[in-house]
Design a protein around this motif. Sequence first.
Motif, PDB file in Angstrom:
ATOM      1  N   CYS A  47       8.631   0.149   5.699  1.00 34.73           N
ATOM      2  CA  CYS A  47       9.745  -0.797   5.622  1.00 34.73           C
ATOM      3  C   CYS A  47      11.072  -0.163   5.245  1.00 34.73           C
ATOM      4  O   CYS A  47      12.132  -0.600   5.696  1.00 34.73           O
ATOM      5  CB  CYS A  47       9.416  -1.892   4.620  1.00 34.73           C
ATOM      6  SG  CYS A  47       8.968  -1.256   2.969  1.00 34.73           S
TER       7      CYS A  47
ATOM      8  N   ILE B 116       0.830  -1.218   0.000  1.00 32.43           N
ATOM      9  CA  ILE B 116       0.000   0.000   0.000  1.00 32.43           C
ATOM     10  C   ILE B 116       0.857   1.258   0.000  1.00 32.43           C
ATOM     11  O   ILE B 116       0.370   2.355   0.246  1.00 32.43           O
ATOM     12  CB  ILE B 116      -0.973   0.002   1.202  1.00 32.43           C
ATOM     13  CG1 ILE B 116      -0.199  -0.102   2.521  1.00 32.43           C
ATOM     14  CG2 ILE B 116      -2.005  -1.126   1.066  1.00 32.43           C
ATOM     15  CD1 ILE B 116      -1.057   0.105   3.777  1.00 32.43           C
TER      16      ILE B 116
ATOM     17  N   CYS C 134       5.648  -4.399   8.210  1.00 32.48           N
ATOM     18  CA  CYS C 134       4.659  -4.214   7.138  1.00 32.48           C
ATOM     19  C   CYS C 134       3.230  -4.431   7.654  1.00 32.48           C
ATOM     20  O   CYS C 134       2.921  -5.502   8.163  1.00 32.48           O
ATOM     21  CB  CYS C 134       4.943  -5.176   5.989  1.00 32.48           C
ATOM     22  SG  CYS C 134       3.763  -4.987   4.626  1.00 32.48           S
TER      23      CYS C 134
ATOM     24  N   CYS D 276       3.075   2.458   2.045  1.00 30.48           N
ATOM     25  CA  CYS D 276       3.096   3.249   3.279  1.00 30.48           C
ATOM     26  C   CYS D 276       4.494   3.746   3.625  1.00 30.48           C
ATOM     27  O   CYS D 276       4.661   4.724   4.339  1.00 30.48           O
ATOM     28  CB  CYS D 276       2.525   2.438   4.443  1.00 30.48           C
ATOM     29  SG  CYS D 276       3.625   1.129   5.033  1.00 30.48           S
ATOM     30  N   GLY D 277       5.518   3.033   3.151  1.00 28.95           N
ATOM     31  CA  GLY D 277       6.891   3.472   3.396  1.00 28.95           C
ATOM     32  C   GLY D 277       7.489   3.007   4.710  1.00 28.95           C
ATOM     33  O   GLY D 277       8.633   3.356   5.029  1.00 28.95           O
TER      34      GLY D 277
HETATM   35 FE1  SF4 Z   1       4.616  -1.681   1.177  1.00 29.01          FE
HETATM   36 FE2  SF4 Z   1       6.744  -1.559   2.794  1.00 29.01          FE
HETATM   37 FE3  SF4 Z   1       4.412  -0.439   3.546  1.00 29.01          FE
HETATM   38 FE4  SF4 Z   1       4.628  -3.126   3.438  1.00 29.01          FE
HETATM   39  S1  SF4 Z   1       5.755  -1.732   4.842  1.00 29.01           S
HETATM   40  S2  SF4 Z   1       2.910  -1.876   2.651  1.00 29.01           S
HETATM   41  S3  SF4 Z   1       6.017  -3.379   1.667  1.00 29.01           S
HETATM   42  S4  SF4 Z   1       5.730   0.190   1.796  1.00 29.01           S
END
Ligand code: SF4
Length: 115
Positions: free
Chosen positions: A15, A10, A87, A12-13
């Motif tokens: 990781c 998604i 994640c 979200c950033g």
């Molecule tokens: Fe995507 Fe990384 Fe967020 Fe998981 S943690 S949803 S891999 S950006």
Amino acid sequence: MAIIITDECINCGACEPECPNTAIYEGGIEWTWGGGTKLTEVDFGDGTIVSGSDAMDPISNEFYYIVSDKCTECEGFHEEPQCAAVCPVDCCVPDPDNVEDTETLLAKKAWLHAE
Ligand code: SF4
């Protein structure tokens, strides 16, 4: 094995900052061998030598992605892959196309960080 991010991402950033090898990049953003590592150049043994600062094409333009050659599954750093741990949608999963044993992953870590 390396970890791969699936298309359930998604964006979200969460990781990206957790990766000890800077193997995770935002979709559409170029990556480098030297980012987060001590690699100044990579010699592929076939006459190809890439500078650690050379900008490489994004592996995905839509989702965060992992450079499998920089992924060590956090071996030597953490008990478990940190991307998978943070994640929110559990889309950081083992990559069946990049299976490596612990010894190989630790050797990769040593190579990445010039240990
Ligand atoms: Fe995507 Fe990384 Fe967020 Fe998981 S943690 S949803 S891999 S950006």
